[in-house]
Write a protein that holds these residues in place. Structure first.
Motif, PDB file in Angstrom:
ATOM      1  N   GLY A  83     -11.193   1.510   8.185  1.00 63.43           N
ATOM      2  CA  GLY A  83      -9.761   1.443   7.979  1.00 63.43           C
ATOM      3  C   GLY A  83      -9.343   0.455   6.901  1.00 63.43           C
ATOM      4  O   GLY A  83      -9.999  -0.546   6.668  1.00 63.43           O
ATOM      5  N   ALA A  84      -8.218   0.773   6.272  1.00 67.52           N
ATOM      6  CA  ALA A  84      -7.671  -0.131   5.260  1.00 67.52           C
ATOM      7  C   ALA A  84      -7.011  -1.324   5.929  1.00 67.52           C
ATOM      8  O   ALA A  84      -6.559  -1.248   7.070  1.00 67.52           O
ATOM      9  CB  ALA A  84      -6.657   0.621   4.407  1.00 67.52           C
ATOM     10  N   MET A  85      -6.945  -2.422   5.222  1.00 69.33           N
ATOM     11  CA  MET A  85      -6.307  -3.623   5.739  1.00 69.33           C
ATOM     12  C   MET A  85      -5.801  -4.469   4.593  1.00 69.33           C
ATOM     13  O   MET A  85      -6.215  -4.279   3.448  1.00 69.33           O
ATOM     14  CB  MET A  85      -7.280  -4.421   6.598  1.00 69.33           C
ATOM     15  N   MET A  86      -4.917  -5.404   4.920  1.00 67.52           N
ATOM     16  CA  MET A  86      -4.364  -6.275   3.898  1.00 67.52           C
ATOM     17  C   MET A  86      -5.074  -7.620   3.833  1.00 67.52           C
ATOM     18  O   MET A  86      -4.711  -8.460   3.023  1.00 67.52           O
ATOM     19  CB  MET A  86      -2.870  -6.483   4.141  1.00 67.52           C
ATOM     20  N   THR A  87      -6.070  -7.825   4.672  1.00 67.48           N
ATOM     21  CA  THR A  87      -6.864  -9.046   4.580  1.00 67.48           C
ATOM     22  C   THR A  87      -8.043  -8.800   3.644  1.00 67.48           C
ATOM     23  O   THR A  87      -8.342  -7.659   3.289  1.00 67.48           O
ATOM     24  CB  THR A  87      -7.379  -9.471   5.957  1.00 67.48           C
ATOM     25  N   TRP A 122      -5.843  -3.604  -3.699  1.00 64.50           N
ATOM     26  CA  TRP A 122      -5.690  -4.489  -4.848  1.00 64.50           C
ATOM     27  C   TRP A 122      -5.358  -5.892  -4.332  1.00 64.50           C
ATOM     28  O   TRP A 122      -4.524  -6.047  -3.424  1.00 64.50           O
ATOM     29  CB  TRP A 122      -4.554  -4.011  -5.756  1.00 64.50           C
ATOM     30  N   PHE A 123      -6.015  -6.874  -4.931  1.00 63.18           N
ATOM     31  CA  PHE A 123      -5.742  -8.273  -4.655  1.00 63.18           C
ATOM     32  C   PHE A 123      -5.459  -8.963  -5.985  1.00 63.18           C
ATOM     33  O   PHE A 123      -5.750  -8.419  -7.051  1.00 63.18           O
ATOM     34  CB  PHE A 123      -6.945  -8.934  -3.982  1.00 63.18           C
ATOM     35  N   VAL A 174      -2.268  -7.466  -2.452  1.00 65.67           N
ATOM     36  CA  VAL A 174      -1.131  -6.868  -3.148  1.00 65.67           C
ATOM     37  C   VAL A 174      -0.765  -5.535  -2.504  1.00 65.67           C
ATOM     38  O   VAL A 174       0.395  -5.294  -2.177  1.00 65.67           O
ATOM     39  CB  VAL A 174      -1.457  -6.665  -4.633  1.00 65.67           C
ATOM     40  N   ALA A 175      -1.764  -4.663  -2.334  1.00 65.71           N
ATOM     41  CA  ALA A 175      -1.515  -3.347  -1.753  1.00 65.71           C
ATOM     42  C   ALA A 175      -2.826  -2.781  -1.245  1.00 65.71           C
ATOM     43  O   ALA A 175      -3.895  -3.123  -1.761  1.00 65.71           O
ATOM     44  CB  ALA A 175      -0.910  -2.397  -2.791  1.00 65.71           C
ATOM     45  N   TRP A 213      -2.126   6.087   4.607  1.00 61.53           N
ATOM     46  CA  TRP A 213      -1.692   4.766   5.073  1.00 61.53           C
ATOM     47  C   TRP A 213      -1.630   3.853   3.863  1.00 61.53           C
ATOM     48  O   TRP A 213      -2.630   3.678   3.160  1.00 61.53           O
ATOM     49  CB  TRP A 213      -2.686   4.229   6.093  1.00 61.53           C
ATOM     50  N   ILE A 214      -0.482   3.280   3.610  1.00 65.53           N
ATOM     51  CA  ILE A 214      -0.284   2.403   2.463  1.00 65.53           C
ATOM     52  C   ILE A 214       0.528   1.196   2.920  1.00 65.53           C
ATOM     53  O   ILE A 214       1.494   1.333   3.690  1.00 65.53           O
ATOM     54  CB  ILE A 214       0.446   3.134   1.310  1.00 65.53           C
ATOM     55  N   ARG A 215       0.155   0.027   2.428  1.00 62.27           N
ATOM     56  CA  ARG A 215       0.898  -1.205   2.712  1.00 62.27           C
ATOM     57  C   ARG A 215       1.023  -2.025   1.431  1.00 62.27           C
ATOM     58  O   ARG A 215       0.137  -1.987   0.571  1.00 62.27           O
ATOM     59  CB  ARG A 215       0.204  -2.049   3.777  1.00 62.27           C
TER      60      ARG A 215
END
Length: 122
Positions: free
Chosen positions: A102-106, A36-37, A48-49, A57-59
């Protein structure tokens, strides 16, 4: 190809809660990392997440830690963002996004929804 449709936005008072949903169409949803952004006018889109394909994997952004929860239901091809303790500064258009790998926050995601407006009044 993945199509994403967000829902659940709206107007809420400070301290209230909303639950956003993002429904995905297309194949192999369970292989996509999701996130989510959010974006406000004149500002860059911010993460956001994020959650990995299997959910292990969660951030979270520091600004929402302890208040927001991301989750996914691969059987329903849907991810969620439970938002509690909302603040006026959470006001934004919220977007979900998907990518293989993979998940990322960018913001390096391949597919984006159209966004849903969240407005928090003081």
């Amino acid at each position: 190809q993945v199509q994403l449709v967000e829902s659940g936005g709206g107007l809420v008072q400070a301290g209230g809660s909303l639950r956003l949903s993002c429904a995905a169409s297309g194949r192999a949803f369970s292989t996509y990392a999701m996130a989510w952004f959010r974006q406000t006018p004149g500002m860059e889109r911010e993460s956001v997440a994020a959650i990995s394909s299997a959910g292990g994997w969660i951030r979270y952004a520091d600004s929402v830690k302890g208040r927001f929860t991301i989750s996914r239901d691969n059987a329903k091809n849907t991810i969620y963002l439970q938002m509690n303790g909302l603040k006026p500064e959470d006001t934004a258009v919220y977007y979900c996004a998907a990518k293989r790998g993979g998940a990322m926050m960018t913001a390096d995601y391949d597919y984006w929804g159209q966004g849903t407006q969240v407005t928090v009044s003081s």
